[in-house]
Design an enzyme around this catalytic site. Sequence first.
Site, PDB file in Angstrom:
ATOM      1  N   PHE A 136      40.701  39.535  21.346  1.00  0.00           N
ATOM      2  CA  PHE A 136      42.068  39.193  21.764  1.00  0.00           C
ATOM      3  C   PHE A 136      42.386  37.787  21.250  1.00  0.00           C
ATOM      4  O   PHE A 136      41.760  36.815  21.691  1.00  0.00           O
ATOM      5  CB  PHE A 136      42.105  39.238  23.297  1.00  0.00           C
ATOM      6  CG  PHE A 136      43.423  38.909  23.941  1.00  0.00           C
ATOM      7  CD1 PHE A 136      44.508  39.766  23.837  1.00  0.00           C
ATOM      8  CD2 PHE A 136      43.567  37.752  24.704  1.00  0.00           C
ATOM      9  CE1 PHE A 136      45.712  39.477  24.461  1.00  0.00           C
ATOM     10  CE2 PHE A 136      44.769  37.455  25.342  1.00  0.00           C
ATOM     11  CZ  PHE A 136      45.843  38.324  25.218  1.00  0.00           C
TER      12      PHE A 136
ATOM     13  N   SER B 262      46.763  27.152  28.126  1.00  0.00           N
ATOM     14  CA  SER B 262      47.559  27.565  29.294  1.00  0.00           C
ATOM     15  C   SER B 262      49.002  27.854  28.881  1.00  0.00           C
ATOM     16  O   SER B 262      49.642  28.765  29.412  1.00  0.00           O
ATOM     17  CB  SER B 262      47.547  26.459  30.359  1.00  0.00           C
ATOM     18  OG  SER B 262      46.233  26.281  30.845  1.00  0.00           O
TER      19      SER B 262
ATOM     20  N   ARG C  55      43.078  40.335  34.426  1.00  0.00           N
ATOM     21  CA  ARG C  55      42.544  39.272  35.293  1.00  0.00           C
ATOM     22  C   ARG C  55      41.668  39.825  36.427  1.00  0.00           C
ATOM     23  O   ARG C  55      40.634  39.225  36.752  1.00  0.00           O
ATOM     24  CB  ARG C  55      43.681  38.378  35.806  1.00  0.00           C
ATOM     25  CG  ARG C  55      44.121  37.405  34.716  1.00  0.00           C
ATOM     26  CD  ARG C  55      45.351  36.603  35.063  1.00  0.00           C
ATOM     27  NE  ARG C  55      45.658  35.687  33.956  1.00  0.00           N
ATOM     28  CZ  ARG C  55      46.852  35.177  33.714  1.00  0.00           C
ATOM     29  NH1 ARG C  55      47.877  35.467  34.505  1.00  0.00           N
ATOM     30  NH2 ARG C  55      47.031  34.362  32.697  1.00  0.00           N
TER      31      ARG C  55
ATOM     32  N   ARG D 258      10.289  31.710  50.989  1.00  0.00           N
ATOM     33  CA  ARG D 258       9.932  30.290  50.884  1.00  0.00           C
ATOM     34  C   ARG D 258       9.631  29.701  52.265  1.00  0.00           C
ATOM     35  O   ARG D 258      10.464  29.759  53.186  1.00  0.00           O
ATOM     36  CB  ARG D 258      11.105  29.540  50.248  1.00  0.00           C
ATOM     37  CG  ARG D 258      11.006  28.042  50.241  1.00  0.00           C
ATOM     38  CD  ARG D 258      10.046  27.558  49.201  1.00  0.00           C
ATOM     39  NE  ARG D 258      10.095  26.111  49.083  1.00  0.00           N
ATOM     40  CZ  ARG D 258       9.163  25.399  48.468  1.00  0.00           C
ATOM     41  NH1 ARG D 258       8.114  26.005  47.921  1.00  0.00           N
ATOM     42  NH2 ARG D 258       9.274  24.087  48.383  1.00  0.00           N
TER      43      ARG D 258
ATOM     44  N   GLN E  32      18.872  27.038  60.783  1.00  0.00           N
ATOM     45  CA  GLN E  32      20.307  27.329  60.922  1.00  0.00           C
ATOM     46  C   GLN E  32      21.152  26.673  59.822  1.00  0.00           C
ATOM     47  O   GLN E  32      22.107  27.277  59.326  1.00  0.00           O
ATOM     48  CB  GLN E  32      20.795  26.855  62.296  1.00  0.00           C
ATOM     49  CG  GLN E  32      22.171  27.395  62.632  1.00  0.00           C
ATOM     50  CD  GLN E  32      22.616  26.956  64.001  1.00  0.00           C
ATOM     51  OE1 GLN E  32      22.702  25.760  64.305  1.00  0.00           O
ATOM     52  NE2 GLN E  32      22.884  27.912  64.858  1.00  0.00           N
TER      53      GLN E  32
ATOM     54  N   GLY F 282      16.632  24.696  45.952  1.00  0.00           N
ATOM     55  CA  GLY F 282      16.184  23.306  45.807  1.00  0.00           C
ATOM     56  C   GLY F 282      15.781  23.010  44.378  1.00  0.00           C
ATOM     57  O   GLY F 282      16.464  23.418  43.432  1.00  0.00           O
TER      58      GLY F 282
ATOM     59  N   GLU G 238      41.049  33.482  30.537  1.00  0.00           N
ATOM     60  CA  GLU G 238      42.139  34.380  30.973  1.00  0.00           C
ATOM     61  C   GLU G 238      43.030  33.721  32.034  1.00  0.00           C
ATOM     62  O   GLU G 238      43.490  34.364  32.978  1.00  0.00           O
ATOM     63  CB  GLU G 238      41.587  35.728  31.427  1.00  0.00           C
ATOM     64  CG  GLU G 238      41.056  36.511  30.233  1.00  0.00           C
ATOM     65  CD  GLU G 238      40.802  37.964  30.495  1.00  0.00           C
ATOM     66  OE1 GLU G 238      41.662  38.591  31.121  1.00  0.00           O
ATOM     67  OE2 GLU G 238      39.763  38.449  30.056  1.00  0.00           O
ATOM     68  N   GLY G 239      43.231  32.430  31.839  1.00  0.00           N
ATOM     69  CA  GLY G 239      44.081  31.658  32.752  1.00  0.00           C
ATOM     70  C   GLY G 239      43.220  30.878  33.725  1.00  0.00           C
ATOM     71  O   GLY G 239      42.445  31.461  34.485  1.00  0.00           O
TER      72      GLY G 239
HETATM   73  N1  COS Z   1      55.153  39.309  34.042  1.00  0.00           N
HETATM   74  C1  COS Z   1      56.440  39.429  33.645  1.00  0.00           C
HETATM   75  N2  COS Z   1      57.162  38.395  33.228  1.00  0.00           N
HETATM   76  C2  COS Z   1      56.578  37.178  33.205  1.00  0.00           C
HETATM   77  C3  COS Z   1      55.246  36.964  33.609  1.00  0.00           C
HETATM   78  C4  COS Z   1      54.524  38.108  34.041  1.00  0.00           C
HETATM   79  N3  COS Z   1      53.258  38.020  34.429  1.00  0.00           N
HETATM   80  N4  COS Z   1      54.951  35.658  33.487  1.00  0.00           N
HETATM   81  C5  COS Z   1      56.060  35.060  33.026  1.00  0.00           C
HETATM   82  N5  COS Z   1      57.038  35.988  32.860  1.00  0.00           N
HETATM   83  C6  COS Z   1      58.402  35.777  32.390  1.00  0.00           C
HETATM   84  C7  COS Z   1      59.175  34.897  33.344  1.00  0.00           C
HETATM   85  O1  COS Z   1      59.756  35.645  34.379  1.00  0.00           O
HETATM   86  C8  COS Z   1      60.201  34.276  32.435  1.00  0.00           C
HETATM   87  O2  COS Z   1      61.240  35.196  32.186  1.00  0.00           O
HETATM   88  P1  COS Z   1      62.797  34.751  32.363  1.00  0.00           P
HETATM   89  O3  COS Z   1      63.005  33.632  31.401  1.00  0.00           O
HETATM   90  O4  COS Z   1      63.529  35.993  31.990  1.00  0.00           O
HETATM   91  O5  COS Z   1      62.934  34.342  33.787  1.00  0.00           O
HETATM   92  C9  COS Z   1      59.457  34.138  31.126  1.00  0.00           C
HETATM   93  O6  COS Z   1      58.384  35.093  31.166  1.00  0.00           O
HETATM   94  C10 COS Z   1      58.899  32.769  30.916  1.00  0.00           C
HETATM   95  O7  COS Z   1      58.216  32.408  32.098  1.00  0.00           O
HETATM   96  P2  COS Z   1      57.700  30.951  32.346  1.00  0.00           P
HETATM   97  O8  COS Z   1      58.802  29.974  32.021  1.00  0.00           O
HETATM   98  O9  COS Z   1      57.061  30.894  33.692  1.00  0.00           O
HETATM   99  O10 COS Z   1      56.613  30.903  31.186  1.00  0.00           O
HETATM  100  P3  COS Z   1      55.600  29.785  30.842  1.00  0.00           P
HETATM  101  O11 COS Z   1      55.210  30.028  29.430  1.00  0.00           O
HETATM  102  O12 COS Z   1      56.107  28.452  31.242  1.00  0.00           O
HETATM  103  O13 COS Z   1      54.311  30.044  31.778  1.00  0.00           O
HETATM  104  C11 COS Z   1      52.380  31.237  32.489  1.00  0.00           C
HETATM  105  C12 COS Z   1      53.879  31.244  32.273  1.00  0.00           C
HETATM  106  C13 COS Z   1      51.767  29.867  32.727  1.00  0.00           C
HETATM  107  C14 COS Z   1      52.097  32.120  33.671  1.00  0.00           C
HETATM  108  C15 COS Z   1      51.791  31.861  31.214  1.00  0.00           C
HETATM  109  O14 COS Z   1      52.074  31.074  30.102  1.00  0.00           O
HETATM  110  C16 COS Z   1      50.303  32.090  31.310  1.00  0.00           C
HETATM  111  O15 COS Z   1      49.841  33.086  31.891  1.00  0.00           O
HETATM  112  N6  COS Z   1      49.519  31.178  30.712  1.00  0.00           N
HETATM  113  C17 COS Z   1      48.084  31.313  30.668  1.00  0.00           C
HETATM  114  C18 COS Z   1      47.662  32.041  29.467  1.00  0.00           C
HETATM  115  C19 COS Z   1      46.234  32.319  29.510  1.00  0.00           C
HETATM  116  O16 COS Z   1      45.746  33.019  30.363  1.00  0.00           O
HETATM  117  N7  COS Z   1      45.511  31.744  28.534  1.00  0.00           N
HETATM  118  C20 COS Z   1      44.137  31.940  28.435  1.00  0.00           C
HETATM  119  C21 COS Z   1      43.810  32.517  27.116  1.00  0.00           C
HETATM  120  S1  COS Z   1      43.702  34.201  27.089  1.00  0.00           S
HETATM  121  S2  COS Z   1      41.750  34.495  27.238  1.00  0.00           S
END
Ligand code: COS
Length: 386
Positions: free
Chosen positions: A122, A131, A244, A269, A280, A348, A372-373
């Site tokens: 992925f 993030s 997740r 042990r 305890q 320990g 994954e976040g």
């Molecule tokens: N399901 C549906 N829609 C989603 C969503 C979800 N899980 N998460 C965000 N959205 C939508 C929001 O509703 C928003 O839509 P509208 O503009 O129509 O309201 C849009 O997407 C943008 O949302 P937001 O502004 O919250 O997006 P951001 O990019 O600021 O952040 C997070 C969202 C932080 C939740 C996202 O970027 C995320 O999950 N980041 C982590 C990524 C990750 O896991 N990285 C690790 C690498 S992968 S191993």
Amino acid sequence: MQYDLTDEQRMLQETVRKIAQEQLLPGAAARDAKNEFAWDTVEIFRENGLFACDFKEEYGGAEMGVLAFCLAVEEVAKVCGSSAVILLVHELGSMPMMLAASPEQKKKWFPGLASGEHLVAFGLTEPGAGSDAGGLRTKAVKKGDKYIINGTKQFISHADVAQYVCVAAQTDPGKPAHKGGLSIIVVEKGAPGFSIGKHEDKMGIRGSTTCELIFEDCEVPAANLLANEGDGFHILMKTLDFTRPCVAAQALGIAQGALDYAVAYAKERQQFGKPIISFQGLNWMLADMDTQVEAARQMVYKACAMFQEVPKDLSRVPKEAIRLSAMSKLFAAETAMKVTTDAVQVLGGYGYVKEYPVERMMRDAKITQIYEGTSQVQKMVIAAGL
Ligand code: COS
């Protein structure tokens, strides 16, 4: 929604427990020490059909659903965190395809993935976008019947051994990521202009490789686009919602494995003339660990139960499922870190040396709070729903 285990799920759980104890446990320390991709684990999963768990029967899968898949992950993670990642990344890499591939694409890609003949990765994270998933800069430009991809990905698990990588790229840099700017394109091993860069030397899950991907005018058939141009951000978010709970299952398994080891040790042990479990101060610690692990399990199974079916319209994934997915990952990961750290404490000095497995489990647990976040991103997702 139901999350009491069915007879079929219990049978799978027992079978995988036996495989994990008999075939994966003996090599767990060596996989960690070697710091190489664990092909021995892949062989064991192939022989026992474990890659097939969540694929549809028409593609050679077992169609048992994500809860069954997570039960398998949990059993494997109890003995070997690295081996659990091999299952997890297979699910993570396949998920964008499961959610968004056409029937023709599925027919082409899924039989090899369900049997485990082919592995998959992925490709989301970049040096400047972890993030901030929408902040990625890799670009894909359509030219005739091809996409030309340029950019770099970082921290991508198993991309060096995978047949396919689901790569997230900007196809319309003029648009925000979540408003049609991103797409997901499946890049096959050997695509011209695609190479593997640096391999990371990680703290834990050392039987799993993590590397950099380099795309230099990389040519990919336009037919490898998932769904439509611009659907990428939505597919990414849904993929993470679905997977997740699987990371949470890994965290749960690591925590349970560490707890089991600590309890057995505390019964054996002797200090001050009696087993240390009779003190305890120590047995209350074990009681807290057990309570946290059980609470994590209930959350993980409940989250999985909400993702048993893939809705035809992905925008209809219930908000409650998104909330539970993030909560299960947050809670199980925090539990894994706390419980493995406490397990080291129970042992320990012996807990701090590599001869005993809790040291490895503590290192393996750490990544579950990050990939994954991060735990902080899970809190953003939960808070956004309030
Ligand atoms: N399901 C549906 N829609 C989603 C969503 C979800 N899980 N998460 C965000 N959205 C939508 C929001 O509703 C928003 O839509 P509208 O503009 O129509 O309201 C849009 O997407 C943008 O949302 P937001 O502004 O919250 O997006 P951001 O990019 O600021 O952040 C997070 C969202 C932080 C939740 C996202 O970027 C995320 O999950 N980041 C982590 C990524 C990750 O896991 N990285 C690790 C690498 S992968 S191993």
